[in-house]
Design an enzyme around this catalytic site. Structure first.
Site, PDB file in Angstrom:
ATOM      1  N   GLY A 207       0.835  -1.207   0.000  1.00  0.00           N
ATOM      2  CA  GLY A 207       0.000   0.000   0.000  1.00  0.00           C
ATOM      3  C   GLY A 207       0.862   1.245   0.000  1.00  0.00           C
ATOM      4  O   GLY A 207       2.047   1.179  -0.320  1.00  0.00           O
ATOM      5  N   ASN A 208       0.277   2.373   0.314  1.00  0.00           N
ATOM      6  CA  ASN A 208       1.067   3.609   0.409  1.00  0.00           C
ATOM      7  C   ASN A 208       0.442   4.523   1.468  1.00  0.00           C
ATOM      8  O   ASN A 208      -0.580   4.190   2.052  1.00  0.00           O
ATOM      9  CB  ASN A 208       1.152   4.302  -0.956  1.00  0.00           C
ATOM     10  CG  ASN A 208      -0.206   4.687  -1.486  1.00  0.00           C
ATOM     11  OD1 ASN A 208      -0.874   5.550  -0.932  1.00  0.00           O
ATOM     12  ND2 ASN A 208      -0.644   4.022  -2.546  1.00  0.00           N
ATOM     13  N   HIS A 209       1.100   5.670   1.703  1.00  0.00           N
ATOM     14  CA  HIS A 209       0.720   6.525   2.834  1.00  0.00           C
ATOM     15  C   HIS A 209      -0.424   7.492   2.552  1.00  0.00           C
ATOM     16  O   HIS A 209      -0.708   8.355   3.366  1.00  0.00           O
ATOM     17  CB  HIS A 209       1.927   7.352   3.293  1.00  0.00           C
ATOM     18  CG  HIS A 209       3.001   6.532   3.916  1.00  0.00           C
ATOM     19  ND1 HIS A 209       2.806   5.801   5.053  1.00  0.00           N
ATOM     20  CD2 HIS A 209       4.286   6.312   3.551  1.00  0.00           C
ATOM     21  CE1 HIS A 209       3.917   5.173   5.379  1.00  0.00           C
ATOM     22  NE2 HIS A 209       4.832   5.462   4.470  1.00  0.00           N
TER      23      HIS A 209
END
Ligand code: C5P
Length: 400
Positions: A207-209
């Protein structure tokens, strides 16, 4: 003077953040509003009614004072074009969620026919408590609008979610409500927001932030400006609510792709603010992947490309449809953004550089440039609510 002659009740409750109410009053007055301040008894311990009556040029009504107050709460509730409760404490949230009205703020709240915004401020654990969250959800279910807390240093010395939104942001929310009430009326707007999670096995993902804030602000601002908004939201803690907003929750890029391609033919304007994963694991293990060897074992993962949602919509774009993309670049920002504008057949691209202070993931603020075929508009660091307004202003300009 975006709030010229708008009548606004500012209700202040007893949080340390009440001192910021002075800046809210000043900002509202500068924007042309008439401001009637009301306070709970506890709020008067944190900021003097004299400060607020001087800034608002009106007497301040508080439940701490006597019968000669303007305590006709019904009249006040009918007078206002908007009611803003900032800061709202956990205690007042609980009271309003349950319809208590033993003080001025509760009585005016129940009598108000105008839209109501509330901006909480409290310590992080109080904010995170399920009772508080349930009260927030209750107020939202009554149609009241949350101005979400910010993340950062708190008066307790702890750090986390619970800070009052900045006065500038609070004012921007009201400005976007009153300033452009109907310039997107009748338009169908599709917004993507948040990250995507690409599963590796039943418990892990890539995923990412992305917090989803920027896209959610665009979706809310478009709804306030009269559009029918479809928000396709990846995993995010945000829970936007607006009568003109329909939220579809998705997890992966392929789910987001399926919803967006389905909606696109009936869409007038699409704003692609999601941080979509470019790759996903080639296979998703059915069982949790186990480590095999010793400490020096390595593990490689095969990734395959995800579909590009923006490019797919761009390739299918009809005359009259507008497609807005985002670019988050660490180098050669304008050149890369301009290339994406062409490659994905976008009408505008919003460039933000994560190298810039105050820009990017999770921040309450952003610093962007909006690039169209013929122009590059540069903006200063501002709250994401205000950035959302800038983006929609460009959309409206492009439609003209
Ligand atoms: O190519 P890049 O990922 O930098 O492009 C960013 C823009 O494209 C954003 O508007 C993003 O939402 C969109 N995008 C997309 N689908 C992807 C990758 C990016 O819609 N698979």
């Amino acid at each position: 003077m975006t709030l010229r002659n708008k009548k606004i009740i500012l209700a202040i409750t007893g949080s340390i953040a009440a001192y910021k109410a002075a800046l809210i009053v000043r900002g509202l007055i500068k924007a042309g509003a008439e401001v009637q301040v009301i306070m709970t008894a506890a709020a008067t311990d944190f900021i003097s009614p004299l400060t607020l009556s001087t800034l608002s040029k009106r007497p301040v009504y508080s439940s701490a004072r006597g019968e000669d107050d303007w305590n006709n709460h019904v009249e006040l509730g009918l007078w206002a074009d908007a009611m803003l409760i900032a800061p709202i404490t956990a205690n007042t949230l609980a009271k309003l969620a349950n319809g208590h009205c033993e003080d001025m703020v509760g009585a005016v709240y129940l009598s108000a026919r105008c839209p109501v915004w509330f901006a909480p401020a409290m310590d992080l654990d109080m904010w995170a408590h399920p009772a508080t969250q349930a009260n927030v959800a209750k107020l939202q279910s009554y149609g009241n609008h949350l101005i979400d807390v910010a993340d950062g240093e708190l008066a307790s010395g702890l750090s986390g979610a619970g800070r009052l939104a900045e006065p500038e942001e609070i004012i921007a929310v009201l400005e976007s409500h009153f300033g452009h009430e109907t310039d997107l009326a009748g338009k169908k707007v599709l917004v993507t927001a948040g990250p995507t999670y690409e599963a590796l096995d039943p418990v892990r993902f890539i995923g990412n932030h992305s917090s989803g804030t920027m896209g959610v602000e665009v979706a809310m601002a478009a709804a306030r400006r009269g559009a029918e908004v479809e928000l396709v939201l990846g995993p995010s803690r945000l829970k936007p609510v607006h009568p003109k907003l329909n939220v579809t929750h998705v997890i992966s890029a392929r789910e987001m792709y399926a919803v967006c391609t389905n909606r696109w033919p009936a869409t007038d304007i699409a704003v692609m603010a999601a941080a979509v994963a470019d790759y996903r694991p080639a296979t998703v293990a059915e069982e949790k992947i186990k480590k095999k060897g010793g400490a020096d074992e390595s593990f490689s993962l095969e990734l395959v490309r995800n579909p590009d949602i923006a490019a797919t919509l761009g390739a299918d774009k009809r005359k009259g449809q507008l497609l807005i993309g985002f670019a988050m670049e660490t180098e050669n920002g304008p050149a890369n953004a301009r290339r994406k504008l062409v490659d994905k057949n976008l009408d505008a691209i919003v460039l933000n550089s994560i190298r810039e202070e105050g820009a990017g993931f999770g921040e309450g603020t952003n610093k962007v440039a909006i690039i169209t075929a013929d122009r590059e508009r540069k903006y200063s660091v501002k709250p994401k609510t205000a950035v959302a307004k800038d983006i929609l202003d460009v959309v409206v300009e492009l439609q003209a």
